[in-house]
Design an enzyme around this catalytic site. Structure first.
Site, PDB file in Angstrom:
ATOM      1  N   ASP A 195       0.836  -1.200   0.000  1.00 12.65           N
ATOM      2  CA  ASP A 195       0.000   0.000   0.000  1.00 12.65           C
ATOM      3  C   ASP A 195       0.870   1.248   0.000  1.00 12.65           C
ATOM      4  OD1 ASP A 195      -1.971   1.908   0.375  1.00 12.65           O
ATOM      5  OD2 ASP A 195      -2.286   1.435   2.487  1.00 12.65           O
ATOM      6  N   ASP A 238      -1.817   6.162  -5.121  1.00 11.69           N
ATOM      7  CA  ASP A 238      -2.115   5.255  -4.003  1.00 11.69           C
ATOM      8  C   ASP A 238      -2.524   3.875  -4.505  1.00 11.69           C
ATOM      9  OD1 ASP A 238      -2.873   4.054  -1.653  1.00 11.69           O
ATOM     10  OD2 ASP A 238      -4.510   5.425  -1.207  1.00 11.69           O
TER      11      ASP A 238
END
Length: 416
Positions: free
Chosen positions: A124, A303
């Site tokens: 992530d 992201d």
């Protein structure tokens, strides 16, 4: 019945000769790990999963809030993109509702401890901490492999706790340790990681198939206020080129550590500088629909842990006003829009003067219902309390993305 698309993906270490240099793909020493991707925004019939979309938005909003709180705590000042005058810590970390088994994950293996034990983690770029199930986690971590620091000769208790609260009232919490952590055979010593004593329901198996989560952002948004794994590897000279790169696609996906995989992209990279370290925050030049520019420049974060593209509500409304037949889809939540499935628009984002197009497959999240001929768009308007957009997998699945820590920039290239 949900249609889970699993991809076997590779993590490859590129032992490059010098910073900024590249080795032909066929000359690389390959240390690879299988990764799996789960994409369940729509079901087997191509119908959008309402609960999943809601969970994705809640997860994204809460993650950004947590990062803002951590930044202010770590840096002693508010993040310049933080639009909220007052952020309450408990509120900021308390609304991260993970969608049951419908998360979008990019997960693969690392090792932790001595002797090394293998774990799967979700990669992530929108967060900065590593946590795994701990020995006291009990039933909430059932089905996951446990990290037991007492079984590792290199573990050290940092005597610090952590707690991330979630919308269902549960939390991920535990004790912080320092230990050896490796990815593709490259070892970080004294890496801070969390041994969880409780997992939120959203992280329980099989809802969250990975054992834990590995953040790849900057230290300033770390809840631990500790260097993330990639930065530790760089500082300990475990990799010579401080770059990692993603290909997130239907097939052949991989995360490359220590450089880029020359076989996965064509032409050259378009690089944009990171404007503020914390998230991977860069400037986007604008957005176009069907060849016409409809939005000007804005700040965005890149992201991998977010499914959608999330933008400021008024700007997103302006985007959809340029798509024939588009209209609000408020039944899916504020900020969602639908359009005629037979007329999927050509949407592109421009970085560094170069347009990158969203494929029909990525922009179209699926049909509203079994009887509907309208589809839901992958760009959503949401007030996240920050003056940037969040550019997630709806965009990243169309490009090869390099995160260059050494030059403080993000690069995009067309997929090979």
């Amino acid at each position: 019945m949900r249609n889970t698309l699993s991809l076997i993906v590779m993590i490859t270490l590129l032992p490059l000769l010098a910073a900024g240099s590249a080795i032909p793909f066929d000359q690389m020493q390959q240390n690879s790990v299988a990764l799996t991707r789960r994409w369940e925004v729509q079901d087997a019939e191509g119908i959008v999963d309402y609960q999943n979309l809601q969970g994705q938005m809640q997860m994204t909003t809460s993650k950004i809030a947590r990062g803002m709180v951590a930044y202010e705590k770590n840096m002693g000042q508010r993040h310049p993109a933080d639009l909220l005058e007052h952020r309450n810590l408990e509120r900021a970390v308390g609304h991260d509702g993970l969608a049951d088994d419908n998360n979008v994950l990019w997960y693969g293996t690392i090792t932790a401890g001595t002797p090394a034990v293998q774990y799967t983690v979700d990669f992530d770029t929108g967060s900065s901490d590593l946590f795994l199930p701990g020995p006291s986690c009990g039933q909430t971590c059932s089905g996951h492999k446990v990290y037991n620091p007492s079984h590792s000769s290199t573990s050290r208790d940092l005597h610090k706790t952590y707690r991330l609260s979630y919308g269902d009232g549960s939390s991920v919490r535990g004790e912080q340790y320092a230990d050896a952590v490796s990815i593709t055979g490259k070892k970080a010593t004294g890496q801070t990681l969390g041994a969880s004593t409780q997992y939120s329901s959203g992280f329980q198996s099989p809802r969250f198939p990975a054992d834990g989560l590995l953040g790849m952002g900057f230290q300033s948004i770390s809840v631990y206020n500790a260097p993330p794994l990639f930065q530790t590897l760089v500082s300990q000279r475990q990799i010579s080129t401080p770059i990692f790169a993603f290909k997130l696609a239907k097939s052949g996906s991989e995360l490359t550590i220590g450089g880029v995989n020359n076989a996965l992209y064509r032409d050259s990279f378009t690089y944009v500088p990171v404007t503020h370290q914390g998230y991977w925050q860069v400037n986007m030049d604008g957005v176009s629909v069907n060849g016409g520019r409809v939005l000007g420049g804005t700040s965005v974060i890149i992201d991998s842990g977010t499914t959608l593209i999330v933008g400021e509500p008024h700007a997103v409304q302006r985007l959809y006003s340029n798509i024939p037949g588009a209209q609000p889809a408020n039944e899916f939540g504020q900020g969602f829009y639908s359009f005629p499935c037979a007329n999927i628009p050509d949407v592109s984002l421009t970085f560094g003067g170069h347009q990158f197009h969203l494929s029909a497959d990525t922009f179209n999240l699926g049909r509203e219902s079994a009887s509907s001929n309208r589809c839901i768009g992958g760009v959503v308007g949401q007030n996240i309390g920050a003056s940037f957009w969040i550019v997630g997998d709806v965009f990243m699945r169309n490009v090869y993305t390099a995160f260059d820590l050494g030059h403080n920039r993000v690069g995009f290239a067309n997929l090979a």
